[in-house]
Design a protein around this motif. Structure first.
Motif, PDB file in Angstrom:
ATOM      1  N   LYS A 104      13.308  -1.108  46.647  1.00 52.19           N
ATOM      2  CA  LYS A 104      13.911  -1.109  45.302  1.00 52.19           C
ATOM      3  C   LYS A 104      14.037  -2.548  44.799  1.00 52.19           C
ATOM      4  N   LYS A 144      22.117   1.131  45.335  1.00 56.84           N
ATOM      5  CA  LYS A 144      20.887   1.698  45.894  1.00 56.84           C
ATOM      6  C   LYS A 144      20.480   0.954  47.157  1.00 56.84           C
ATOM      7  N   GLU A 186      23.241  -1.873  40.214  1.00 61.39           N
ATOM      8  CA  GLU A 186      22.824  -1.946  38.810  1.00 61.39           C
ATOM      9  C   GLU A 186      23.741  -1.159  37.897  1.00 61.39           C
ATOM     10  N   GLU A 187      23.595  -1.431  36.613  1.00 63.41           N
ATOM     11  CA  GLU A 187      24.433  -0.726  35.633  1.00 63.41           C
ATOM     12  C   GLU A 187      23.998   0.735  35.554  1.00 63.41           C
ATOM     13  N   LEU A 189      22.926   3.878  33.609  1.00 64.56           N
ATOM     14  CA  LEU A 189      22.337   4.202  32.303  1.00 64.56           C
ATOM     15  C   LEU A 189      22.683   5.642  31.957  1.00 64.56           C
ATOM     16  N   GLU A 193      16.674  12.156  31.673  1.00 70.76           N
ATOM     17  CA  GLU A 193      15.617  11.698  32.579  1.00 70.76           C
ATOM     18  C   GLU A 193      14.301  12.402  32.309  1.00 70.76           C
ATOM     19  N   LYS A 215      17.189  17.321  39.856  1.00 73.13           N
ATOM     20  CA  LYS A 215      17.452  16.778  41.195  1.00 73.13           C
ATOM     21  C   LYS A 215      18.674  17.398  41.878  1.00 73.13           C
ATOM     22  N   GLU A 285      13.108   4.252  38.525  1.00 73.28           N
ATOM     23  CA  GLU A 285      12.395   4.031  39.794  1.00 73.28           C
ATOM     24  C   GLU A 285      10.911   4.220  39.560  1.00 73.28           C
TER      25      GLU A 285
HETATM   26  P1  AMP Z   1      16.166   6.916  41.929  1.00 73.44           P
HETATM   27  O1  AMP Z   1      15.770   7.333  43.317  1.00 73.44           O
HETATM   28  O2  AMP Z   1      16.284   5.448  41.731  1.00 73.44           O
HETATM   29  O3  AMP Z   1      15.411   7.628  40.849  1.00 73.44           O
HETATM   30  O4  AMP Z   1      17.619   7.517  41.756  1.00 73.44           O
HETATM   31  C1  AMP Z   1      17.914   8.880  41.980  1.00 73.44           C
HETATM   32  C2  AMP Z   1      18.704   9.416  40.827  1.00 73.44           C
HETATM   33  O5  AMP Z   1      19.885   8.644  40.650  1.00 73.44           O
HETATM   34  C3  AMP Z   1      17.972   9.326  39.499  1.00 73.44           C
HETATM   35  O6  AMP Z   1      17.131  10.395  39.288  1.00 73.44           O
HETATM   36  C4  AMP Z   1      19.121   9.297  38.534  1.00 73.44           C
HETATM   37  O7  AMP Z   1      19.626  10.613  38.323  1.00 73.44           O
HETATM   38  C5  AMP Z   1      20.163   8.514  39.276  1.00 73.44           C
HETATM   39  N1  AMP Z   1      20.119   7.082  38.889  1.00 73.44           N
HETATM   40  C6  AMP Z   1      19.425   6.095  39.492  1.00 73.44           C
HETATM   41  N2  AMP Z   1      19.624   4.903  38.880  1.00 73.44           N
HETATM   42  C7  AMP Z   1      20.467   5.145  37.861  1.00 73.44           C
HETATM   43  C8  AMP Z   1      21.046   4.336  36.823  1.00 73.44           C
HETATM   44  N3  AMP Z   1      20.821   3.016  36.768  1.00 73.44           N
HETATM   45  N4  AMP Z   1      21.837   4.943  35.943  1.00 73.44           N
HETATM   46  C9  AMP Z   1      22.106   6.254  36.002  1.00 73.44           C
HETATM   47  N5  AMP Z   1      21.602   7.081  36.949  1.00 73.44           N
HETATM   48  C10 AMP Z   1      20.779   6.538  37.868  1.00 73.44           C
END
Ligand code: AMP
Ligand code: GLY
Length: 429
Positions: A104, A144, A186-187, A189, A193, A215, A285
């Motif tokens: 990441k 993360k 991170e902040e 958001l 999605e 998810k 991501e």
């Molecule tokens: P990722 O594996 O980074 O996609 O994260 C898994 C899930 O976490 C994502 O599908 C989002 O639902 C949530 N997520 C990840 N990063 C953020 C973020 N910066 N703000 C809000 N939700 C997030």
């Protein structure tokens, strides 16, 4: 052509299903495969999808034209670098380019270099500094783990205490092992999605139909995160204007930056997006592969010969290809085992598969099944992905749930609201 697919989930069944329809196919193998895949591909015994030496030996002996890894792990572990030294072609990115998913921190740093919109962040390798940052920034905030964590490494924290606990679990208790050596904080958001996947040779790319997955385990996006409980395509949140912006502001700069750094990206590139204010795309991501269960709704909507598409990509002729996308929609409802995403039950007999598959436009993809004496049994957390194709999302939802109602196994769990998020973007029927 002779093709080897790696992986044994619903995405790999979908890839095998598409390949098995190709006029260019002579022989299809899959390692480790599953019950459903065994109906359309030969499954060599005793080879793991991470045993690169044995895979190389198998490919040489069986004159495999190329390998398609389904999941991220072989790619992040460098299967392409290893096998290409042996003269075997792999449809996927090399070890460094796979870090867009494998780290990441790498993904965030390359997004900064490329000017790609993403949540503001900092990277830490010391828990005390991570905690001070949370203290300073306050909640909500997202923590993360840096490395691969089978989709479990992201903590969206509503309070500072939750974030402190995430830092402790990842960096001190090391619940994900080495993957927790660093964290990205991170902040948070807010928005909707969506999944945007392209096929690329590193220079040219073609966007595949867009989609959205679900998810969380339970209806209304409640309960724990899972690998994905269902998906639909197209995702109406991605308007044609937004698609153009995603291509220009996200995909193009990423590919250019990776190529400039000496690691042109070949394969499927997955951008997980947050559409903020229904307008602005931010990257949550990147993944170095197709999505699961997004593949189960994307690939059946593509009219192209899948092997030809990949062959053209290998040959740098992607600009000569148009992706043909069906005008209708697809919806996939995942049926999971009791207990998933935690410890789950296995070995339950599955009934009704044939009846469900007889509905026109329904394809039942196997994710965690085995076949014994002509019968199918559950063997994974996600068991089936029941995909329905129809003229629009509401009709595809209706058809998918009709098929699901015909299938049963003890403890089966599925969400009842797959696709509903699309409704607010659709005109009333
Ligand atoms: P990722 O594996 O980074 O996609 O994260 C898994 C899930 O976490 C994502 O599908 C989002 O639902 C949530 N997520 C990840 N990063 C953020 C973020 N910066 N703000 C809000 N939700 C997030
Ligand atoms: N469905 C999310 C993923 O494949 O990562």
């Amino acid at each position: 052509m002779k093709i080897l697919v790696l992986g044994g989930g619903g995405r790999e069944h979908t890839i095998c299903y598409k390949i098995s329809q190709s006029l260019k196919l002579d022989k299809l193998y899959c390692i480790p495969g599953n019950g459903g895949i065994s109906e359309i591909a030969e499954i060599p015994e005793g080879i793991s999808s991470l045993d690169f030496a044995k895979i190389a030996e198998f490919c040489k002996k069986n004159q495999i034209d190329f390998i398609i890894p389904g999941p991220e792990e072989p790619l992040v572990k460098g299967i392409k670098d290893y096998l290409e030294k042996e003269g075997i072609k792999v449809f996927g990115p090399d070890k460094v380019a796979s870090l867009v998913e494998g780290s990441k921190a790498f993904a965030k740093e390359i997004m900064v270099k490329a000017g790609i919109p993403t949540a503001k962040f900092e990277i830490f390798d010391e828990p005390s500094k991570a905690r001070s940052y949370v203290e300073k920034k306050g909640a909500p905030i997202v923590v993360k783990a840096d490395g691969l964590c089978a989709g479990k490494g992201v903590f969206v924290c509503e309070t500072k205490e939750e974030a402190f606990s995430a830092i402790e679990k990842i960096m001190e208790e090391k619940i994900f092992g080495e993957s927790g050596n660093k964290v990205v904080i991170e902040e948070k958001l807010v928005g909707e999605e969506a999944t945007f996947i392209v096929i690329t040779d590193g220079e040219t790319f073609k966007s595949l139909p867009n989609s959205q997955d679900h998810k969380r385990l339970l209806d209304n996006d409640e309960g724990p995160n899972t690998g994905g409980m269902g998906a639909y395509s197209p995702a109406p949140v991605i308007t044609p204007q937004l698609k153009e912006r995603i291509e220009k502001e996200i995909i193009e700069p990423l590919l250019k930056t990776l190529a400039r750094e000496g690691h042109p990206y070949l394969g499927f590139l997955y951008a997980g997006l947050m559409i903020v204010n229904n307008r602005d795309p931010y990257v949550l991501e990147f993944n170095c592969r197709l999505g699961d269960p997004e593949a189960q709704v994307i690939l059946p909507r593509i009219g192209n010969d899948f092997l030809e598409l990949i062959q053209f990509t290998f040959e740098g002729k992607l600009s000569e290809v148009e992706i043909t996308e069906s005008s209708g929609a697809a919806v996939c409802v995942v049926m999971a085992s009791k207990g998933y995403p935690g410890a789950y039950e296995k070995g339950k007999k599955i009934e009704g598969l044939e009846k469900a598959s007889q509905i026109s436009g329904v394809i039942v993809f196997h994710a965690g099944t085995t076949k014994k004496n002509g019968e199918f049994y559950t063997s994974g957390g996600r068991v089936l992905g029941v995909t329905a194709l129809d003229k629009d999302i509401p009709s595809a939802i209706e058809k998918a749930y009709k098929a699901v109602s015909l299938i049963s196994f003890e403890g089966a769990h599925y969400r009842k609201d797959i696709g509903h998020k699309a409704f607010k973007h659709l005109k009333p029927r």
